[in-house]
Scaffold this motif. Structure first.
Motif, mmCIF file in Angstrom:
data_model
loop_
_atom_site.group_PDB
_atom_site.id
_atom_site.type_symbol
_atom_site.label_atom_id
_atom_site.label_comp_id
_atom_site.label_asym_id
_atom_site.label_seq_id
_atom_site.Cartn_x
_atom_site.Cartn_y
_atom_site.Cartn_z
ATOM 1 N N ASP A 37 4.431 41.218 -103.886
ATOM 2 C CA ASP A 37 3.961 41.923 -102.699
ATOM 3 C C ASP A 37 5.054 42.034 -101.633
ATOM 4 O O ASP A 37 5.535 41.029 -101.119
ATOM 5 C CB ASP A 37 2.736 41.187 -102.120
ATOM 6 N N GLY A 38 5.454 43.271 -101.358
ATOM 7 C CA GLY A 38 6.361 43.505 -100.232
ATOM 8 C C GLY A 38 7.799 43.075 -100.455
ATOM 9 O O GLY A 38 8.428 42.521 -99.556
ATOM 10 N N LYS A 131 -2.876 36.379 -103.998
ATOM 11 C CA LYS A 131 -3.144 36.832 -102.635
ATOM 12 C C LYS A 131 -4.638 37.105 -102.548
ATOM 13 O O LYS A 131 -5.223 37.612 -103.506
ATOM 14 C CB LYS A 131 -2.355 38.119 -102.351
ATOM 15 N N TYR A 194 0.422 38.430 -110.091
ATOM 16 C CA TYR A 194 0.741 38.965 -108.758
ATOM 17 C C TYR A 194 1.196 37.841 -107.828
ATOM 18 O O TYR A 194 0.457 36.898 -107.564
ATOM 19 C CB TYR A 194 -0.489 39.659 -108.168
ATOM 20 N N ASP A 199 5.254 39.022 -98.776
ATOM 21 C CA ASP A 199 4.427 39.683 -97.767
ATOM 22 C C ASP A 199 4.044 38.703 -96.652
ATOM 23 O O ASP A 199 4.117 39.035 -95.456
ATOM 24 C CB ASP A 199 3.163 40.228 -98.447
ATOM 25 N N ASP A 244 4.437 46.485 -104.612
ATOM 26 C CA ASP A 244 3.474 47.472 -104.115
ATOM 27 C C ASP A 244 4.084 48.368 -103.038
ATOM 28 O O ASP A 244 3.702 49.525 -102.883
ATOM 29 C CB ASP A 244 2.206 46.777 -103.607
ATOM 30 N N HIS A 245 5.054 47.839 -102.283
ATOM 31 C CA HIS A 245 5.751 48.597 -101.228
ATOM 32 C C HIS A 245 6.986 47.804 -100.839
ATOM 33 O O HIS A 245 7.098 46.614 -101.169
ATOM 34 C CB HIS A 245 4.860 48.788 -99.993
ATOM 35 N N HIS A 254 5.430 47.019 -92.798
ATOM 36 C CA HIS A 254 5.882 47.817 -93.949
ATOM 37 C C HIS A 254 5.080 49.099 -94.141
ATOM 38 O O HIS A 254 5.265 49.800 -95.120
ATOM 39 C CB HIS A 254 5.799 46.990 -95.236
HETATM 40 ZN ZN LIG Z 1 1.554 44.504 -99.909
#
Ligand SMILES: [Zn+2]
Length: 312
Positions: A37-38, A131, A194, A199, A244-245, A254
């Motif tokens: 994540d992130g 998460k 994940y 993040d 994811d980003h 973000h």
């Molecule tokens: Zn994210």
């Protein structure tokens, strides 16, 4: 004479059984999709080139590849739309997931889990998710959850928390994943893992913080646990790692759609499955999985956007 016939029969039986074993073994398909994540691509490559991520580096040194992909199917570069695209290959106009609104689900039948199950129900499905928010993973993947028998999120599993109770230490996520791998050594499977912690660090301390570095190192150590297991078990699992980003440079956010948030890392231990085209997209991951598992294309004819095709 009889003994000779019996011997011939035995020989034929051995050949048939041997051929069957080879056929079954050859057709076993095992895939791990890791979401981080992130993870900002530039930050990741800088840490990689300065030797701070030895396990990502090990994956590359052992024949893997690290490149990047672009987000094109949604505007707001946040977690729920990113997860929706990673798990469907479809744009937000179809998934309806445009932001992190609480309690929204990807419409029934669109996720990679449901479609793999529809195409080949013998593929063991697993998910372990580090998460826990009001939008992922339970609500977003609500229609997929019933057909994922090995599902662990932070509601039915208690990993060590990292920075906040909403995020799990990635090493605990990997240790849990080893249970799935040990159960399915001989099976075809699709396992999603994940890691949430970059993040958590980015939102709390900012992208250019030592805590963000440490969070990426935490995911690196978690990856190491998986790579060690694969080495010990002489495993041929294929793996894609992505995000994811990305992250808005130097900030705690973000969701502004910029090059830094639209560009995400894309790694694999098997470069042949992400060999084309030169510009890769987040939406291409799922069609690549469908090709890998030989799912008939009639199951996913709605994945038609430019660039959203298998990467090999
Ligand atoms: Zn994210």
């Amino acid at each position: 004479m009889i003994r000779k016939s019996l011997l011939s029969l035995l020989l034929i039986a051995i050949i048939i059984i041997g051929a069957l074993i080879i056929f079954i073994a050859k057709d076993t398909r095992q895939f791990i999709l890791i979401g981080v994540d992130g993870m900002q691509y530039d930050h990741f490559t800088t840490m990689l080139s300065t030797g701070k991520l030895p396990n990502y580096q090990r994956l590359i040194d052992n024949g893997g590849i690290a490149t990047s992909a672009q987000i094109a199917g949604h505007i707001e570069t946040s977690t729920a739309p990113g997860n929706a695209e990673i798990f469907t290959g479809l744009p937000s106009s179809i998934t309806t997931i445009t932001d992190n609104s609480c309690g929204k689900s990807i419409p029934e039948g669109l996720t990679v889990f449901e479609r793999l199950y529809g195409g080949d129900s013998s593929i063991a499905l697993g998910l372990i998710y580090g998460k826990n928010t009001c939008y992922v993973p339970q609500s977003l993947l609500a229609h997929a959850k019933p057909i994922i028998p090995w599902w662990f999120d932070m509601n039915n599993f208690s990993p060590k928390s990292y920075i906040s109770p909403s995020y799990a230490d990635s090493k605990d996520i990997s240790l849990k994943a080893l249970e799935f791998l040990n159960l399915n050594k001989k099976n075809s499977f699709f396992l999603t893992i994940y890691y949430g912690v970059p993040d958590a660090a980015g939102h709390t301390y900012g992208e250019n913080s030592t805590q963000y570095d440490e969070a990426l190192i935490n995911t690196d150590q978690a990856l190491g646990i998986l790579l060690d297991w694969m080495k010990e078990n002489d495993s041929k699992i294929s793996m894609i790692i992505t995000s994811d980003h990305g992250w808005n440079e130097g900030t705690t956010e973000h969701s502004q759609n910029t090059t830094n948030t639209r560009t995400i890392p894309l790694l694999s231990n098997d470069p042949s499955i992400i060999s084309s085209p030169s510009t890769k997209y987040q939406c291409s991951i799922v069609p690549t999985l469908y090709k890998y598992f030989k799912i008939k294309s009639s199951i996913y004819t709605d994945i038609t956007n430019t660039g959203c095709f298998s990467m090999y």
